[in-house]
Design an enzyme around this catalytic site. Structure first.
Site, mmCIF file in Angstrom:
data_model
loop_
_atom_site.group_PDB
_atom_site.id
_atom_site.type_symbol
_atom_site.label_atom_id
_atom_site.label_comp_id
_atom_site.label_asym_id
_atom_site.label_seq_id
_atom_site.Cartn_x
_atom_site.Cartn_y
_atom_site.Cartn_z
ATOM 1 N N GLU A 1 -35.099 21.731 32.716
ATOM 2 C CA GLU A 1 -34.368 22.497 30.941
ATOM 3 C C GLU A 1 -34.696 21.217 30.341
ATOM 4 O O GLU A 1 -34.780 19.988 30.298
ATOM 5 C CB GLU A 1 -33.093 22.045 32.011
ATOM 6 C CG GLU A 1 -32.335 22.798 31.127
ATOM 7 C CD GLU A 1 -32.900 24.491 31.554
ATOM 8 O OE1 GLU A 1 -33.567 25.326 30.831
ATOM 9 O OE2 GLU A 1 -31.807 25.072 32.614
ATOM 10 N N GLY B 1 -26.803 35.392 24.202
ATOM 11 C CA GLY B 1 -26.250 33.868 23.882
ATOM 12 C C GLY B 1 -26.167 33.324 24.925
ATOM 13 O O GLY B 1 -24.903 32.366 24.777
ATOM 14 N N LEU C 1 -29.720 33.080 28.662
ATOM 15 C CA LEU C 1 -29.959 34.196 29.944
ATOM 16 C C LEU C 1 -32.065 34.474 29.386
ATOM 17 O O LEU C 1 -32.140 35.709 29.725
ATOM 18 C CB LEU C 1 -29.538 35.317 31.311
ATOM 19 C CG LEU C 1 -28.399 34.708 31.653
ATOM 20 C CD1 LEU C 1 -28.012 35.338 32.084
ATOM 21 C CD2 LEU C 1 -29.106 33.965 32.821
ATOM 22 N N SER D 1 -32.191 36.390 26.322
ATOM 23 C CA SER D 1 -32.092 37.948 25.974
ATOM 24 C C SER D 1 -32.978 38.071 25.055
ATOM 25 O O SER D 1 -33.672 39.402 24.489
ATOM 26 C CB SER D 1 -31.007 38.367 25.453
ATOM 27 O OG SER D 1 -30.169 37.164 24.598
ATOM 28 N N GLU E 1 -40.605 33.796 17.527
ATOM 29 C CA GLU E 1 -39.225 33.277 17.589
ATOM 30 C C GLU E 1 -39.096 32.196 17.229
ATOM 31 O O GLU E 1 -38.348 31.829 16.318
ATOM 32 C CB GLU E 1 -39.365 32.677 19.840
ATOM 33 C CG GLU E 1 -37.946 32.092 19.726
ATOM 34 C CD GLU E 1 -36.834 32.385 20.341
ATOM 35 O OE1 GLU E 1 -37.266 34.319 20.617
ATOM 36 O OE2 GLU E 1 -35.242 32.993 19.691
ATOM 37 N N ASP F 1 -39.227 31.008 28.871
ATOM 38 C CA ASP F 1 -39.125 32.324 28.804
ATOM 39 C C ASP F 1 -39.935 33.488 28.754
ATOM 40 O O ASP F 1 -39.420 33.885 29.483
ATOM 41 C CB ASP F 1 -37.731 32.166 27.257
ATOM 42 C CG ASP F 1 -36.793 31.078 27.406
ATOM 43 O OD1 ASP F 1 -36.786 30.283 28.457
ATOM 44 O OD2 ASP F 1 -35.630 30.877 26.557
HETATM 45 C C1 GLA Z 1 -34.369 28.120 25.545
HETATM 46 C C2 GLA Z 1 -36.220 27.702 24.514
HETATM 47 C C3 GLA Z 1 -36.493 27.630 26.151
HETATM 48 C C4 GLA Z 1 -36.525 25.584 26.788
HETATM 49 C C5 GLA Z 1 -34.703 26.341 27.526
HETATM 50 C C6 GLA Z 1 -34.346 24.853 27.531
HETATM 51 O O1 GLA Z 1 -34.520 28.951 26.652
HETATM 52 O O2 GLA Z 1 -36.245 28.758 25.064
HETATM 53 O O3 GLA Z 1 -38.276 27.161 25.631
HETATM 54 O O4 GLA Z 1 -36.353 24.850 26.145
HETATM 55 O O5 GLA Z 1 -33.750 26.273 25.818
HETATM 56 O O6 GLA Z 1 -35.382 24.276 29.271
#
Ligand code: GLA
Length: 401
Positions: free
Chosen positions: A32, A124, A127, A129, A176, A187
């Site tokens: 993370e 939010g 996950l 979205s 994004e 993501d």
């Molecule tokens: C969000 C961001 C990802 C990543 C996570 C944390 O989901 O979109 O790129 O940095 O937070 O791991």
């Protein structure tokens, strides 16, 4: 799916062959806040997805109906959002607008389309979205420009435009950023590269990855939504990212090869951590240790050592809570409840943090006791209703119809 086509015809009228594209959400098992530091992550794609039912037309206009917001909005390709009042486009329209913008800059010819957008990735909740929506939108534009494209995985649709799915992930990430979050690549990448039954171990520096099969007969992935939605996520997220960059700038003085926190070895960090302001030091300590935990997790999973994998998940939570400071009372409580259930191997917050979901690895026989424990205790202590999903790893984005 049949329903979504019917819904399209209800909203936009009974015209030609309606196509359906899908971008899945994801849950990150471990790694993370490492992606934007050039590190490693281990996400899996979910069945929960954003889908668009679309039909391409001649006019250079994108007309959308959002099932979730029960709202219609449109924008002109190559122009600003065209809307009757309110003149500020609704937030949900910004994602496809920014996707259209980056695809056009990449040299793709975009065609107008009308589409119904529906999704079952909770917004939010950590996950992804938004990544699911960006990826589905990108696929919609690829399909609209090549109506002859057959149904199939995203890779074929991308290839028809001379793109790789890795490049498509980067373009969705750029979209994004334009919406306002300086996210990493995780993501969008997993939404495009998910594989049924597997997590992937992704190196966010060179985008190489390998599948990590999940032994569902020995452990299940349980996602629990705390119900907490924090408003200032983008600001706090971007601030964490800047603190990491600050750390890189200071540590580079001791080793000019340091470009990202990925390049800082535990030994280099130990030797020079005192040169960092306290908050920056803790942020860096999380990232550096978390990258190592992903390596260790991949090894544990390969060796079938699920106890070790579970312990690494729990260590990750402690580090996110204490050093990265992106947890909160409710997420901590969910993790504590889970960890007290016999047969739970490990638990942590997942995604950016500041609310959203936890991910728990549990022996199959511990899933029901876990659900009971959470439903018994969490609402009493928080006044919030948790949502609980037992998740299977799903395939990545596709043109479904
Ligand atoms: C969000 C961001 C990802 C990543 C996570 C944390 O989901 O979109 O790129 O940095 O937070 O791991």
């Amino acid at each position: 799916m049949g329903d979504l086509v019917a819904r399209y015809r209800e909203v936009f009228g009974p015209i030609g062959a309606v196509r359906i594209v899908r971008g899945p959400g994801r849950v990150n098992l471990i790694g993370e806040h490492t992606d934007y530091n050039g590190g490693l992550v281990m996400p899996m794609a979910l069945e929960a997805s954003v889908r668009l039912a679309l039909y391409a037309h001649q006019e250079p206009v994108v007309r959308l109906w959002s099932e979730q917001f029960a709202e219609r909005a449109e924008f002109a390709l190559g122009g600003e959002a065209r809307l009757e009042p309110p003149d500020e486009p609704p937030h949900w329209l910004k994602y496809p607008m920014k996707v259209a913008e980056v695809l056009a800059e990449e040299g793709l010819t975009l065609y107008g389309l009308s589409a119904v957008v529906e999704g079952d990735v909770p917004v939010g909740s950590g996950l992804s979205s938004s990544a699911a929506y960006e990826v589905a939108s990108a696929l919609a534009f690829l399909v609209a420009a090549r109506p002859e494209l057959p149904a199939g995985p995203a890779a074929a649709a991308a290839a028809a435009h001379g793109l790789t799915t890795a490049r498509l992930a980067e373009l969705c990430q750029a979209a994004e950023h334009r919406v306002g979050v300086r996210c990493g690549i995780m993501d969008q990448f997993i939404s495009l590269h998910g594989r049924r039954g597997c997590a992937i171990v992704l190196d966010c520096r060179d985008l190489s990855y390998e599948a990590a099969p999940l032994p569902v007969d020995r452990a299940r992935v349980v996602v629990i939504d705390s119900g907490v939605r924090r408003k200032l996520t983008a600001g706090a997220y971007n601030e964490r990212r800047s603190q990491c960059e600050d750390g890189v700038g200071r540590l580079r003085k001791f080793d000019p090869d340091v470009r990202q926190l990925r390049d800082v070895s535990p030994a280099l960090f130990a030797a020079h951590q005192h040169a960092l302001p306290q908050a920056v030091r803790r942020r860096c300590r999380h990232v550096i240790s978390e990258i190592q935990r992903v390596r260790d997790s991949a090894e544990a999973l390969r060796a079938g050592d699920l106890e070790r994998f579970g312990r690494l998940l729990s260590d990750s939570h402690a580090s996110l809570r204490d050093d990265y400071e992106v947890s909160g009372q409710e997420l901590d409580l969910l993790v504590e409840i889970a960890r007290r259930v016999p047969g739970v191997l490990g638990s942590r917050l997942t995604g950016a943090g500041f609310g959203g979901c936890t991910v728990t690895l549990a022996r199959p026989e511990a899933v029901e006791p876990l659900r009971q424990a959470v439903l018994d205790k969490y609402p009493k202590e928080t006044g919030l209703q948790p949502r609980i999903w037992i998740c299977d790893a799903a395939d990545g984005a596709a043109v479904e119809v």
